[in-house]
Enzyme design. Structure first.
Site, PDB file in Angstrom:
ATOM      1  N   SER A  23     -48.099  92.401 -56.456  1.00 64.59           N
ATOM      2  CA  SER A  23     -47.821  93.539 -57.408  1.00 64.59           C
ATOM      3  C   SER A  23     -48.199  94.740 -57.120  1.00 64.59           C
ATOM      4  O   SER A  23     -49.191  94.902 -56.362  1.00 64.59           O
ATOM      5  CB  SER A  23     -48.218  92.977 -58.856  1.00 64.59           C
ATOM      6  OG  SER A  23     -47.687  91.619 -59.218  1.00 64.59           O
TER       7      SER A  23
HETATM    8  N1  SAH Z   1     -49.842  88.059 -59.567  1.00 62.46           N
HETATM    9  C1  SAH Z   1     -49.624  88.353 -58.109  1.00 62.46           C
HETATM   10  C2  SAH Z   1     -48.045  88.534 -58.210  1.00 62.46           C
HETATM   11  C3  SAH Z   1     -47.334  87.297 -58.256  1.00 62.46           C
HETATM   12  S1  SAH Z   1     -45.611  87.398 -57.908  1.00 62.46           S
HETATM   13  C4  SAH Z   1     -50.307  89.700 -57.496  1.00 62.46           C
HETATM   14  O1  SAH Z   1     -51.231  89.945 -58.209  1.00 62.46           O
HETATM   15  O2  SAH Z   1     -49.644  90.114 -56.639  1.00 62.46           O
HETATM   16  C5  SAH Z   1     -45.060  85.981 -58.726  1.00 62.46           C
HETATM   17  C6  SAH Z   1     -45.395  84.482 -58.558  1.00 62.46           C
HETATM   18  O3  SAH Z   1     -45.084  83.758 -59.612  1.00 62.46           O
HETATM   19  C7  SAH Z   1     -44.979  83.592 -57.198  1.00 62.46           C
HETATM   20  O4  SAH Z   1     -46.105  83.598 -56.514  1.00 62.46           O
HETATM   21  C8  SAH Z   1     -44.261  82.578 -57.444  1.00 62.46           C
HETATM   22  O5  SAH Z   1     -44.222  81.502 -56.686  1.00 62.46           O
HETATM   23  C9  SAH Z   1     -44.883  82.587 -58.712  1.00 62.46           C
HETATM   24  N2  SAH Z   1     -44.170  81.491 -59.818  1.00 62.46           N
HETATM   25  C10 SAH Z   1     -42.691  81.781 -60.230  1.00 62.46           C
HETATM   26  N3  SAH Z   1     -42.356  80.662 -61.138  1.00 62.46           N
HETATM   27  C11 SAH Z   1     -43.647  80.097 -61.345  1.00 62.46           C
HETATM   28  C12 SAH Z   1     -43.790  79.065 -62.008  1.00 62.46           C
HETATM   29  N4  SAH Z   1     -42.729  78.454 -63.034  1.00 62.46           N
HETATM   30  N5  SAH Z   1     -45.170  78.539 -62.314  1.00 62.46           N
HETATM   31  C13 SAH Z   1     -46.159  79.200 -61.540  1.00 62.46           C
HETATM   32  N6  SAH Z   1     -45.873  80.133 -60.561  1.00 62.46           N
HETATM   33  C14 SAH Z   1     -44.737  80.659 -60.703  1.00 62.46           C
END
Ligand code: SAH
Length: 221
Positions: A70
């Protein structure tokens, strides 16, 4: 925690890191606890070496498994919203661990973070990274986070870092009285939303447009 013992860190001077904090301030992040937490987490350690020289730009960047880290401003903004509503003793649920950057920032500020990621291999690497950085107040699991984490609830704060088309109603069962939820809501167009539980009511505020990967079904081992 400056991450100097981790590969690639020579490219990121303290000055570059400090400039990012200044930019976050310029963009409206005021909470000094949040700025200090961001300052203390070495973002370059969450990226592949080839991209680590861009770690302190205020942009989201690609990581493995077609996911992204992010943008620092968004991490700061979501963290600030939690900090405004909760104290340091709060128990937080994060859905979408990804590379663990947001998790690491939250871990500086709250008692314990429970974090769920659906991609098993990504989570394994993230867990190793959190261990290397000696971040101990985080518990992770590989699961479909759309159902929360019943065993560890109720949570004082929930942060979802993937976009949900609508507010997931299981949250109400796992949210403490006075609890707060921060999430990107929507599909093609998304807005950062805050829900606060007050007595029997759930108050909603819509803040600003955002752009997250979608919350997906199921688990990828
Ligand atoms: N928090 C992270 C960015 C996350 S990107 C940062 O600090 O950079 C979003 C993440 O959500 C991805 O890794 C994706 O695999 C995960 N994701 C998507 N759907 C999900 C679900 N149903 N349960 C858990 N994780 C999920």
């Amino acid at each position: 925690m400056n991450g100097s013992h981790i590969k690639g860190s020579g490219m990121t001077s303290q000055r570059t890191r400090e400039r990012m904090i200044e930019r976050l301030g310029d963009k409206g992040i005021r909470d000094l606890r949040v700025l200090q937490a961001i300052r203390s987490v070495p973002r370059h350690c969450f990226l592949d070496e080839a991209l680590s020289h861009r770690a302190y730009e205020d942009v989201s960047l690609p990581i493995a498994f077609n996911q992204t880290i992010s943008q620092p401003y968004i991490v700061a903004r979501m963290t600030e919203l939690l900090c405004t509503a909760l104290d340091g003793n709060a128990k937080i649920l994060e859905i979408g661990t990804g590379c663990g950057y947001q998790t690491a920032v939250l871990a500086q500020l709250f008692r314990h973070i429970y974090s769920i990621e659906r991609i098993g291999e990504l989570l394994q690497r993230t867990q190793e990274r959190l261990n290397t950085l000696k971040i101990m107040n985080v518990t992770t699991k590989c699961a479909d986070g759309r159902y929360g984490w019943v065993q560890h609830g109720p949570f004082d704060g929930v942060i979802i870092t993937a976009a949900a088309p609508i507010f997931p109603d299981w949250l109400l069962k796992q949210l403490a009285p006075e609890g707060v939820v921060i999430l990107p809501e929507g599909e093609k167009t998304q807005n950062l939303c805050v829900y606060k539980r007050k007595g029997g009511e759930l108050l909603r505020a819509e803040l600003e447009p955002v752009n997250f990967v979608p919350l997906l079904e199921g688990v990828q081992r």
